[in-house]
Design an enzyme around this catalytic site. Sequence first.
Site, mmCIF file in Angstrom:
data_model
loop_
_atom_site.group_PDB
_atom_site.id
_atom_site.type_symbol
_atom_site.label_atom_id
_atom_site.label_comp_id
_atom_site.label_asym_id
_atom_site.label_seq_id
_atom_site.Cartn_x
_atom_site.Cartn_y
_atom_site.Cartn_z
ATOM 1 N N TYR A 261 -12.426 -2.390 -3.346
ATOM 2 C CA TYR A 261 -12.884 -2.581 -1.962
ATOM 3 C C TYR A 261 -14.409 -2.524 -1.842
ATOM 4 O O TYR A 261 -14.924 -2.241 -0.760
ATOM 5 C CB TYR A 261 -12.241 -1.539 -1.050
ATOM 6 C CG TYR A 261 -10.811 -1.881 -0.648
ATOM 7 C CD1 TYR A 261 -10.546 -2.976 0.171
ATOM 8 C CD2 TYR A 261 -9.742 -1.107 -1.060
ATOM 9 C CE1 TYR A 261 -9.260 -3.297 0.554
ATOM 10 C CE2 TYR A 261 -8.436 -1.418 -0.683
ATOM 11 C CZ TYR A 261 -8.210 -2.521 0.133
ATOM 12 O OH TYR A 261 -6.932 -2.835 0.524
ATOM 13 N N GLU B 291 -9.313 -10.839 -6.899
ATOM 14 C CA GLU B 291 -8.438 -9.678 -6.698
ATOM 15 C C GLU B 291 -7.231 -9.721 -7.639
ATOM 16 O O GLU B 291 -6.813 -8.683 -8.171
ATOM 17 C CB GLU B 291 -8.007 -9.617 -5.228
ATOM 18 C CG GLU B 291 -9.173 -9.288 -4.309
ATOM 19 C CD GLU B 291 -8.886 -9.477 -2.823
ATOM 20 O OE1 GLU B 291 -9.807 -9.232 -2.023
ATOM 21 O OE2 GLU B 291 -7.754 -9.868 -2.462
ATOM 22 N N ASN C 19 -1.937 0.131 6.535
ATOM 23 C CA ASN C 19 -1.401 -1.074 7.182
ATOM 24 C C ASN C 19 -0.479 -1.889 6.262
ATOM 25 O O ASN C 19 -0.429 -3.107 6.341
ATOM 26 C CB ASN C 19 -2.533 -1.923 7.784
ATOM 27 C CG ASN C 19 -3.490 -2.456 6.746
ATOM 28 O OD1 ASN C 19 -3.393 -2.112 5.573
ATOM 29 N ND2 ASN C 19 -4.416 -3.303 7.167
ATOM 30 N N LYS D 239 0.828 -1.207 0.000
ATOM 31 C CA LYS D 239 0.000 0.000 0.000
ATOM 32 C C LYS D 239 0.870 1.268 0.000
ATOM 33 O O LYS D 239 2.080 1.193 0.248
ATOM 34 C CB LYS D 239 -0.916 -0.033 1.234
ATOM 35 C CG LYS D 239 -1.840 -1.249 1.246
ATOM 36 C CD LYS D 239 -2.848 -1.164 2.379
ATOM 37 C CE LYS D 239 -3.758 -2.372 2.376
ATOM 38 N NZ LYS D 239 -4.858 -2.254 3.347
ATOM 39 N N HIS E 200 -2.064 -5.557 1.770
ATOM 40 C CA HIS E 200 -3.340 -6.269 1.743
ATOM 41 C C HIS E 200 -3.037 -7.753 1.574
ATOM 42 O O HIS E 200 -2.027 -8.122 0.968
ATOM 43 C CB HIS E 200 -4.172 -5.778 0.558
ATOM 44 C CG HIS E 200 -5.395 -6.602 0.284
ATOM 45 N ND1 HIS E 200 -6.539 -6.490 1.040
ATOM 46 C CD2 HIS E 200 -5.638 -7.570 -0.633
ATOM 47 C CE1 HIS E 200 -7.439 -7.355 0.580
ATOM 48 N NE2 HIS E 200 -6.918 -8.025 -0.438
HETATM 49 P P1 CMP Z 1 -7.147 -4.790 3.970
HETATM 50 O O1 CMP Z 1 -6.634 -6.107 4.437
HETATM 51 O O2 CMP Z 1 -6.603 -4.241 2.709
HETATM 52 O O3 CMP Z 1 -8.748 -4.873 3.843
HETATM 53 C C1 CMP Z 1 -9.590 -3.781 4.067
HETATM 54 C C2 CMP Z 1 -8.869 -2.573 4.545
HETATM 55 O O4 CMP Z 1 -9.677 -1.603 5.182
HETATM 56 C C3 CMP Z 1 -7.882 -2.979 5.638
HETATM 57 O O5 CMP Z 1 -6.837 -3.711 5.114
HETATM 58 C C4 CMP Z 1 -7.525 -1.620 6.200
HETATM 59 O O6 CMP Z 1 -6.616 -0.919 5.365
HETATM 60 C C5 CMP Z 1 -8.885 -0.950 6.143
HETATM 61 N N1 CMP Z 1 -9.574 -1.034 7.419
HETATM 62 C C6 CMP Z 1 -10.074 -2.113 8.005
HETATM 63 N N2 CMP Z 1 -10.653 -1.825 9.175
HETATM 64 C C7 CMP Z 1 -10.519 -0.504 9.307
HETATM 65 C C8 CMP Z 1 -10.924 0.405 10.299
HETATM 66 N N3 CMP Z 1 -11.592 0.019 11.378
HETATM 67 N N4 CMP Z 1 -10.618 1.690 10.119
HETATM 68 C C9 CMP Z 1 -9.951 2.096 9.002
HETATM 69 N N5 CMP Z 1 -9.556 1.275 8.012
HETATM 70 C C10 CMP Z 1 -9.835 -0.019 8.172
#
Ligand code: CMP
Length: 137
Positions: A49, A126, A112, A11, A115
């Site tokens: 998403y 995906e 984070n 990311k 993914h």
């Molecule tokens: P990812 O595994 O890419 O799947 C969905 C994404 O949404 C997740 O990683 C985070 O980047 C984001 N995400 C999930 N939960 C939250 C949350 N509570 N607040 C903000 N972003 C979130």
Amino acid sequence: MTTNKTFTMIKPDAIGNIGAITKMIEEAGFRVVAMKKTRLTPAQAGQFYAVHSERPFYNDLCAYMSSGPIVPMILEKENAVLDFRTLIGATNPANAADGTIRKIFAKSIEANAVHGSDSDENAGIEGSFFFSQLEQF
Ligand code: CMP
């Protein structure tokens, strides 16, 4: 049926650590089947998403995921989906185990670092979002 494949993308927050993250992925036994550096428009991030479209964080997530380059990859390994989720750690880096990619590189629950697909079916969907069959080696 397991495909032994999963999908990941580095990311925008972790784009300065492409090499280090890919090294961890390879050292954990994954083969990089396809990889590129690209950037999503807000609409494309929303499409990727879409499953989260009702969640309160959806708009912020789409804005964030289109704020800079990303590196999508298709990875191959026995038990790829589950083993990759172990390698990356919990969604929230505050809860991620020591030594996991998110613990080391992630900045927040949204930014984070990577993914990881949550099922073989979603890994296929995906991966196809970014790569055609011809691009997979
Ligand atoms: P990812 O595994 O890419 O799947 C969905 C994404 O949404 C997740 O990683 C985070 O980047 C984001 N995400 C999930 N939960 C939250 C949350 N509570 N607040 C903000 N972003 C979130």
